[in-house]
Design a protein around this motif. Structure first.
Motif, PDB file in Angstrom:
ATOM      1  N   PRO A  93      74.197  52.067 -11.097  1.00 33.55           N
ATOM      2  CA  PRO A  93      75.529  52.343 -10.531  1.00 33.55           C
ATOM      3  C   PRO A  93      75.470  52.814  -9.086  1.00 33.55           C
ATOM      4  O   PRO A  93      76.315  52.427  -8.280  1.00 33.55           O
ATOM      5  CB  PRO A  93      76.084  53.432 -11.457  1.00 33.55           C
ATOM      6  N   ALA A  94      74.464  53.596  -8.719  1.00 36.36           N
ATOM      7  CA  ALA A  94      74.340  54.074  -7.331  1.00 36.36           C
ATOM      8  C   ALA A  94      74.106  52.907  -6.368  1.00 36.36           C
ATOM      9  O   ALA A  94      74.641  52.885  -5.256  1.00 36.36           O
ATOM     10  CB  ALA A  94      73.217  55.102  -7.213  1.00 36.36           C
ATOM     11  N   THR A  95      73.330  51.929  -6.812  1.00 37.25           N
ATOM     12  CA  THR A  95      73.087  50.744  -5.984  1.00 37.25           C
ATOM     13  C   THR A  95      74.382  49.944  -5.809  1.00 37.25           C
ATOM     14  O   THR A  95      74.696  49.485  -4.708  1.00 37.25           O
ATOM     15  CB  THR A  95      71.999  49.858  -6.628  1.00 37.25           C
ATOM     16  N   LEU A  96      75.128  49.781  -6.894  1.00 35.92           N
ATOM     17  CA  LEU A  96      76.403  49.057  -6.812  1.00 35.92           C
ATOM     18  C   LEU A  96      77.378  49.793  -5.905  1.00 35.92           C
ATOM     19  O   LEU A  96      78.115  49.172  -5.130  1.00 35.92           O
ATOM     20  CB  LEU A  96      76.993  48.867  -8.210  1.00 35.92           C
ATOM     21  N   TRP A  97      77.384  51.110  -5.976  1.00 31.62           N
ATOM     22  CA  TRP A  97      78.262  51.910  -5.114  1.00 31.62           C
ATOM     23  C   TRP A  97      77.895  51.694  -3.646  1.00 31.62           C
ATOM     24  O   TRP A  97      78.764  51.520  -2.800  1.00 31.62           O
ATOM     25  CB  TRP A  97      78.188  53.384  -5.497  1.00 31.62           C
ATOM     26  N   ARG A  98      76.590  51.666  -3.332  1.00 35.81           N
ATOM     27  CA  ARG A  98      76.163  51.423  -1.944  1.00 35.81           C
ATOM     28  C   ARG A  98      76.592  50.031  -1.484  1.00 35.81           C
ATOM     29  O   ARG A  98      77.004  49.848  -0.330  1.00 35.81           O
ATOM     30  CB  ARG A  98      74.659  51.604  -1.812  1.00 35.81           C
ATOM     31  N   LEU A  99      76.517  49.042  -2.372  1.00 37.43           N
ATOM     32  CA  LEU A  99      76.971  47.690  -2.012  1.00 37.43           C
ATOM     33  C   LEU A  99      78.460  47.689  -1.676  1.00 37.43           C
ATOM     34  O   LEU A  99      78.893  47.073  -0.700  1.00 37.43           O
ATOM     35  CB  LEU A  99      76.695  46.709  -3.151  1.00 37.43           C
ATOM     36  N   LEU A 100      79.249  48.380  -2.491  1.00 34.14           N
ATOM     37  CA  LEU A 100      80.688  48.450  -2.225  1.00 34.14           C
ATOM     38  C   LEU A 100      80.967  49.161  -0.909  1.00 34.14           C
ATOM     39  O   LEU A 100      81.850  48.746  -0.146  1.00 34.14           O
ATOM     40  CB  LEU A 100      81.417  49.149  -3.377  1.00 34.14           C
ATOM     41  N   ARG A 101      80.226  50.216  -0.621  1.00 35.08           N
ATOM     42  CA  ARG A 101      80.394  50.940   0.652  1.00 35.08           C
ATOM     43  C   ARG A 101      80.063  50.021   1.831  1.00 35.08           C
ATOM     44  O   ARG A 101      80.736  50.049   2.851  1.00 35.08           O
ATOM     45  CB  ARG A 101      79.516  52.198   0.685  1.00 35.08           C
ATOM     46  N   LYS A 102      79.007  49.225   1.679  1.00 35.25           N
ATOM     47  CA  LYS A 102      78.628  48.285   2.739  1.00 35.25           C
ATOM     48  C   LYS A 102      79.756  47.269   2.970  1.00 35.25           C
ATOM     49  O   LYS A 102      80.072  46.934   4.110  1.00 35.25           O
ATOM     50  CB  LYS A 102      77.330  47.574   2.345  1.00 35.25           C
ATOM     51  N   LEU A 103      80.384  46.804   1.897  1.00 34.89           N
ATOM     52  CA  LEU A 103      81.513  45.874   2.040  1.00 34.89           C
ATOM     53  C   LEU A 103      82.667  46.533   2.799  1.00 34.89           C
ATOM     54  O   LEU A 103      83.380  45.858   3.542  1.00 34.89           O
ATOM     55  CB  LEU A 103      81.989  45.383   0.676  1.00 34.89           C
TER      56      LEU A 103
END
Length: 177
Positions: A93-103
């Protein structure tokens, strides 16, 4: 739990399981924003890779900030627009959250000038980003031919899909609310 309440709970769970199995087994348009079932979570982002001669893969990040999950659906055959299935993929989930932040940080022009050429056979890539109930942005381009200004998005999506491809399916029955 009282016996009466327990009897009511069993049919409800059975109905939910049937609803989930029907939703997962029925081919669907990946652009259908109304698709879902109880517990799958809100769509946050979707990445699609649609090769011309291979099945399409659709990855979706769903849930909320504290409970994000990655799911994968595949097209029924090469060239098909519909996807089927809904496997949960082992992404942190932390990795997915970072991806969303990058978007959230990426900046790309919304409109591009008309181009003088087209690609007839290749890989179509697509990114859909949801920002609440009413805000949805979808970008579609051909691999290697991203419009000017879209290169950061194209690179980000291609790298994300490659990383997702390398992850394993989680052996869970279905997502939980």
């Amino acid at each position: 739990m009282s016996p009466k309440k327990e009897r009511r709970q069993i049919p409800l769970e059975s109905e939910r399981r049937q609803e989930i199995e029907l939703a997962v087994a029925t081919p669907r348009d990946p652009h259908d924003m109304t698709w879902g079932f109880f517990g799958v979570g809100a769509l946050q982002a979707q990445f699609i890779r649609r090769p011309s001669r291979q099945p399409c893969v659709c990855y979706e990040i769903r849930g909320d900030v504290g409970n994000l999950h990655l799911f994968r659906s595949l097209s029924t055959s090469a060239g098909a627009d519909l996807v089927v299935g809904y496997d949960q993929i082992a992404a942190k989930p932390a990795t997915l959250w970072r991806l969303l932040r990058k978007l959230e940080e990426l900046q790309v022009p919304v409109r591009r000038p008309l181009e003088q050429f087209g690609v007839l056979d290749g890989v179509v890539l697509e990114a859909t980003v949801c920002g609440g109930v009413q805000a949805i942005a979808r970008f579609t381009w051909q691999r290697g031919a991203a419009p000017n200004g879209w290169q950061p998005l194209a690179e980000f999506v291609e790298l994300s899909i490659e990383e997702f491809d390398a992850l394993e399916v989680v052996n869970e029955e279905r997502p939980h609310a």
